[in-house]
Design an enzyme around this catalytic site. Structure first.
Site, PDB file in Angstrom:
ATOM      1  N   GLY A 106       0.826  -1.189   0.000  1.00  0.00           N
ATOM      2  CA  GLY A 106       0.000   0.000   0.000  1.00  0.00           C
ATOM      3  C   GLY A 106       0.869   1.250   0.000  1.00  0.00           C
ATOM      4  O   GLY A 106       2.085   1.184   0.159  1.00  0.00           O
ATOM      5  N   ILE A 109       4.773   6.686  -3.330  1.00  0.00           N
ATOM      6  CA  ILE A 109       6.178   6.488  -3.682  1.00  0.00           C
ATOM      7  C   ILE A 109       7.078   6.776  -2.491  1.00  0.00           C
ATOM      8  O   ILE A 109       6.768   7.635  -1.652  1.00  0.00           O
ATOM      9  CB  ILE A 109       6.565   7.373  -4.890  1.00  0.00           C
ATOM     10  CG1 ILE A 109       7.887   6.894  -5.510  1.00  0.00           C
ATOM     11  CG2 ILE A 109       6.647   8.849  -4.493  1.00  0.00           C
ATOM     12  CD1 ILE A 109       8.125   7.427  -6.912  1.00  0.00           C
ATOM     13  N   HIS A 112      14.472   4.399  -0.986  1.00  0.00           N
ATOM     14  CA  HIS A 112      15.356   3.600  -0.139  1.00  0.00           C
ATOM     15  C   HIS A 112      16.787   3.848  -0.593  1.00  0.00           C
ATOM     16  O   HIS A 112      17.046   3.989  -1.797  1.00  0.00           O
ATOM     17  CB  HIS A 112      15.060   2.105  -0.269  1.00  0.00           C
ATOM     18  CG  HIS A 112      13.682   1.717   0.153  1.00  0.00           C
ATOM     19  ND1 HIS A 112      13.153   2.045   1.386  1.00  0.00           N
ATOM     20  CD2 HIS A 112      12.716   1.043  -0.496  1.00  0.00           C
ATOM     21  CE1 HIS A 112      11.922   1.572   1.475  1.00  0.00           C
ATOM     22  NE2 HIS A 112      11.628   0.963   0.338  1.00  0.00           N
ATOM     23  N   GLY A 181       4.817   1.040   4.661  1.00  0.00           N
ATOM     24  CA  GLY A 181       3.872   0.547   3.670  1.00  0.00           C
ATOM     25  C   GLY A 181       3.876  -0.965   3.729  1.00  0.00           C
ATOM     26  O   GLY A 181       4.944  -1.587   3.728  1.00  0.00           O
ATOM     27  N   GLY A 192       7.169  -3.148   4.828  1.00  0.00           N
ATOM     28  CA  GLY A 192       7.367  -2.749   6.219  1.00  0.00           C
ATOM     29  C   GLY A 192       7.721  -1.295   6.397  1.00  0.00           C
ATOM     30  O   GLY A 192       6.974  -0.416   5.976  1.00  0.00           O
ATOM     31  N   CYS A 210       5.698   9.795  -0.416  1.00  0.00           N
ATOM     32  CA  CYS A 210       4.411   9.265   0.065  1.00  0.00           C
ATOM     33  C   CYS A 210       3.233  10.108  -0.426  1.00  0.00           C
ATOM     34  O   CYS A 210       2.150  10.083   0.171  1.00  0.00           O
ATOM     35  CB  CYS A 210       4.399   9.150   1.583  1.00  0.00           C
ATOM     36  SG  CYS A 210       5.718   8.093   2.225  1.00  0.00           S
TER      37      CYS A 210
END
Length: 250
Positions: A106, A109, A112, A181, A192, A210
């Site tokens: 869910g 964007i 990482h 998410g 996670g 996000c």
């Protein structure tokens, strides 16, 4: 007069044991594949357990995994995300040494990268509490308690999953330090959280994080004004996760 023997610590039941893998810096795609593999294996055990119950046989405990890692520069877009929230062209992605993945969690964007602690719990929530709201709040609480150990007062903003600084109502500078998410299949979780420890925050400037346009992103290092090792934060976070989920080491 006899002295009672000290009480022995009570171990968590086997179905609440948590197997932790510290993966280090690893590419995104194979780590996603590993999550899918672990989830599928757990779901297969749950299917077998339903068949065993019909035959009057005892169930087999399902495992609970936690993958802890960092990734090279990566952008991921969740199912409900908007592609236009990635502000880089394909050529620009390559120039920045980044990859892009549309994935099945869910949320919108996120980024990482090195210096960010990423945690992927693959938990059977039937072993704990089958409630996604509770699960997300518990992950948030583990991060909040970890940050408190560094003297930071982190918290939540209503309607915005994740952990924030400057989260109090009326605070002038709300900023996200941990994004979340998740996906859940038959109460087995994957994906996670991503806690910004010491990443290059400039990479967040290439997305609408996000999908939120009016709030900043921060890191533990930026808030403390000094570098912080991801491995240090990882080991401080683990006891909070274990305590909140009442989980023992597998």
């Amino acid at each position: 007069m006899t002295t009672a023997a000290p009480a022995l610590p009570v171990a968590a039941p086997p179905y609440q044991a948590l197997a932790v893998q510290r993966l280090g810096l690893v590419p995104y795609a194979p780590t996603w594949a590993l999550q899918e593999e672990l989830l599928a294996a757990t779901v297969a055990i749950k299917t077998q357990n339903r068949e065993a119950a019909s035959a009057g046989l005892p169930p087999q405990p399902t495992p609970n995994h936690l993958l802890l890692c960092q990734h090279p520069h990566t952008y991921t877009l969740g199912k409900s995300g908007k592609p236009e929230h990635l502000l880089l062209s394909e050529a620009a992605l390559t120039a920045h040494g980044a990859t892009y993945h549309r994935i099945n969690r869910g949320g919108d964007i996120t980024y990482h990268g090195p210096g960010q602690l990423v945690g992927y719990p693959i938990l059977d929530l039937d072993n704990f509490r089958p409630d996604i709201h509770w699960y997300l709040r518990t992950l948030e609480e583990a991060v909040i308690q970890t940050l408190a150990g560094y003297g930071l007062r982190a918290g939540r903003i209503a309607g915005l999953t994740g952990v924030w600084l400057g989260w109090e109502e009326g605070a002038p500078n709300p900023r996200k330090i941990c994004a979340m998410g998740v996906k859940c299949s038959r109460w087995v979780t994957m994906h996670g959280f991503a806690l910004n420890v010491n990443p290059d925050l400039a990479y967040f400037g290439h997305i609408v994080p996000c999908g939120i346009t009016d709030k900043a992103v921060t890191s533990l290092a930026q808030e403390l004004g000094r570098p912080v090792a991801v491995e240090e934060v990882q080991e401080r976070l683990l006891p909070h996760l274990r305590a909140l989920f009442d989980a023992a080491t597998a």
